[in-house]
Write an enzyme that holds these catalytic residues in place. Structure first.
Site, short mmCIF file in Angstrom:
data_model
loop_
_atom_site.label_atom_id
_atom_site.label_comp_id
_atom_site.label_asym_id
_atom_site.label_seq_id
_atom_site.Cartn_x
_atom_site.Cartn_y
_atom_site.Cartn_z
N LEU A 12 36.64 36.87 37.40
CA LEU A 12 35.68 37.75 37.37
C LEU A 12 34.60 37.23 36.32
O LEU A 12 33.27 37.43 36.63
CB LEU A 12 35.77 39.38 37.13
CG LEU A 12 34.89 39.95 36.96
CD1 LEU A 12 33.71 40.37 38.10
CD2 LEU A 12 35.40 41.63 36.56
N ASP A 102 42.26 49.96 40.69
CA ASP A 102 42.82 51.15 41.45
C ASP A 102 44.19 51.34 41.20
O ASP A 102 44.32 52.52 41.69
CB ASP A 102 42.56 50.47 42.80
CG ASP A 102 42.93 49.15 43.30
OD1 ASP A 102 43.51 48.55 41.95
OD2 ASP A 102 43.02 48.55 44.06
N TYR A 125 51.60 48.34 34.46
CA TYR A 125 50.01 47.62 34.56
C TYR A 125 49.38 48.85 34.57
O TYR A 125 48.31 48.82 33.94
CB TYR A 125 49.96 46.71 35.64
CG TYR A 125 48.69 46.40 35.93
CD1 TYR A 125 48.05 45.74 35.04
CD2 TYR A 125 48.05 46.79 37.29
CE1 TYR A 125 46.50 45.33 35.41
CE2 TYR A 125 46.79 46.50 37.33
CZ TYR A 125 46.05 45.76 36.34
OH TYR A 125 44.54 45.33 36.91
N1 LIG Z 1 43.05 40.65 40.51
C1 LIG Z 1 42.62 41.99 41.13
O1 LIG Z 1 42.81 42.01 42.29
C2 LIG Z 1 42.07 43.22 40.14
C3 LIG Z 1 41.99 44.27 41.01
C4 LIG Z 1 41.79 45.30 40.06
C5 LIG Z 1 41.11 45.17 38.70
N2 LIG Z 1 41.32 44.06 38.12
C6 LIG Z 1 40.98 43.81 36.78
O2 LIG Z 1 39.96 42.92 36.84
C7 LIG Z 1 39.97 42.27 35.47
C8 LIG Z 1 39.49 40.51 35.57
O3 LIG Z 1 40.62 40.06 36.26
P1 LIG Z 1 40.38 38.49 36.79
O4 LIG Z 1 41.18 38.38 38.12
O5 LIG Z 1 39.11 38.09 36.53
O6 LIG Z 1 41.47 37.83 35.54
P2 LIG Z 1 41.70 36.39 35.04
O7 LIG Z 1 41.13 35.41 35.93
O8 LIG Z 1 43.09 36.51 34.73
O9 LIG Z 1 40.87 36.38 33.80
C9 LIG Z 1 41.16 37.11 32.60
C10 LIG Z 1 40.61 36.51 31.40
O10 LIG Z 1 40.98 37.11 30.27
C11 LIG Z 1 41.57 36.19 29.34
N3 LIG Z 1 42.61 36.97 28.54
C12 LIG Z 1 43.89 37.54 28.96
N4 LIG Z 1 44.51 37.80 27.71
C13 LIG Z 1 43.49 38.03 27.09
C14 LIG Z 1 43.62 38.51 25.45
N5 LIG Z 1 44.62 39.14 25.06
N6 LIG Z 1 42.76 38.55 24.50
C15 LIG Z 1 41.72 37.78 25.10
N7 LIG Z 1 41.40 37.01 26.28
C16 LIG Z 1 42.32 37.25 27.20
C17 LIG Z 1 42.14 34.97 30.12
O11 LIG Z 1 42.40 34.12 29.35
P3 LIG Z 1 43.63 33.06 29.59
O12 LIG Z 1 43.97 33.10 30.95
O13 LIG Z 1 43.40 31.94 28.79
O14 LIG Z 1 44.78 33.82 28.71
C18 LIG Z 1 41.10 35.08 31.08
O15 LIG Z 1 39.88 34.33 30.57
C19 LIG Z 1 40.91 42.75 34.83
O16 LIG Z 1 40.84 43.67 33.82
C20 LIG Z 1 41.93 43.09 35.78
O17 LIG Z 1 42.69 44.22 35.15
C21 LIG Z 1 41.54 42.89 38.91
#
Ligand SMILES: NC(=O)c1ccc[n+]([C@@H]2O[C@H](COP(=O)([O-])OP(=O)(O)OC[C@H]3O[C@@H](n4cnc5c(N)ncnc54)[C@H](OP(=O)(O)O)[C@@H]3O)[C@@H](O)[C@H]2O)c1
Length: 306
Positions: A12, A102, A125
């Protein structure tokens, strides 16, 4: 506006950085190497140094099984991390836009969840993300908490190592010729580019608060797969998976569909039907497959794309 995007190289975050840049804003993406949100002092120092007008937090520990195995770490990142960012944003006078999920709901409803519906998470989570929401909402007034669902984007999800659902389906179809998908869990597939556009649009107003932020409509995972194969004209034997075929290690909401009620009341809902986000992702501008021509003629399309 000067905008810091935490998780700026994530699935995202990458699109959020692009959306603010396209809007002419001054964007500073922060990767995990630049900031550890679980460390309150580091967060305060970094935001004090950068002095943004807005912080967008896309960072989370969101691998659901890993959260169950490491609940302390999940709480540190998803709850205390959100609190650290909220405190630091408040202290420098910045707005915080925080992404939630969600999975704060139990999925027992059969109509879309609105912002006022009581949350009841089923997992570590979901609980830690809900705690993060509460920390943000109780720490600074100038916040947007956005709950979203089943996101996918061009940039890979870092926590789930690589393939999103769309790419996984296409790969399985190619390798196996038959794909089995559950038809009993409901979601709204939401393109990260659409969510990023919504974040930018909302960031222009001062109606702070909690918002549901997903594409319009809903489908089961099976229906999502069927649409992917139809749009790409993929020849595959798509079947509904049996109830115990893919036993979940962690309980998940059966019905995780959100209504963007708050955004609609503001007149700021920029989301479109989930199928349109999928078209763009796949590079398909129009409903031009034989499957969709049959749909438009109201003909029975059966379970499978032809
Ligand atoms: N995936 C879904 O279907 C879904 C659905 C609903 C909500 N969400 C929410 O959407 C958001 C974005 O998800 P995404 O899929 O874009 O995630 P993602 O691709 O895993 O990206 C998360 C980012 O946050 C960084 N990060 C993780 N832990 C961290 C920490 N402790 N301190 C600083 N940076 C950190 C990661 O870096 P590293 O990888 O280097 O650790 C990565 O750059 C999240 O809040 C998630 O809960 C996701």
């Amino acid at each position: 506006m000067r905008v810091v995007v935490v998780g700026g190289n994530g699935q995202l975050g990458t699109d959020v950085v692009r959306a603010f840049a396209d809007n002419g804003d001054d964007v500073l993406p922060l990767t995990h190497a630049d900031i550890e949100i679980g460390d309150g002092e580091a967060v305060a120092n970094k935001l004090h140094e950068l002095q943004p007008d807005m912080v967008v937090n896309t960072a989370a520990m969101h691998h659901v099984e890993n959260c169950e195995l490491q609940p302390d770490r999940a709480f540190t990142v998803n709850a205390l991390g959100a609190r650290n960012l909220a405190r630091a944003a408040r202290d420098i006078g910045a707005v915080l836009t925080h992404i939630s999920t969600d999975y704060v709901f139990d999925g027992c409803k059969s109509s879309p969840y609105e912002e006022e519906d009581p949350p009841r998470p089923l997992s570590v989570y979901g609980n830690t993300k809900l705690a993060g929401e509460y920390f943000v909402r109780s720490t600074l007034d100038r916040h947007f908490v956005l709950r979203t669902s089943a996101i996918y984007g061009k940039s890979p999800c870092r926590a789930k190592s690589g393939l999103n659902f769309i790419e996984l389906m296409l790969q399985l179809a190619k390798e196996r010729g038959e794909v089995r998908v559950v038809d009993s869990e409901f979601i709204t597939p939401t393109a990260t580019s659409d969510l990023a556009r919504q974040i930018v649009a909302l960031g222009r107003c001062e109606s702070y608060g909690l918002y549901h932020a997903t594409a319009e409509g809903a489908c089961s995972w099976f229906e999502f797969a069927r649409e992917i194969f139809a749009l790409t004209d993929t020849k595959v034997n798509l079947k509904v998976a049996g109830p115990n075929e893919f036993p979940a290690k962690v309980r998940r909401p059966r019905y995780a569909v959100l209504e963007n009620r708050g955004l609609k009341l503001l007149g700021l809902n920029t989301f479109r039907p989930w199928q349109e986000g999928l078209h763009d992702y796949l590079g398909i501008p129009h409903l031009n497959t034989r499957y969709h021509q049959r749909l438009e003629r109201n003909e029975n399309v059966g379970d499978l794309p032809d």
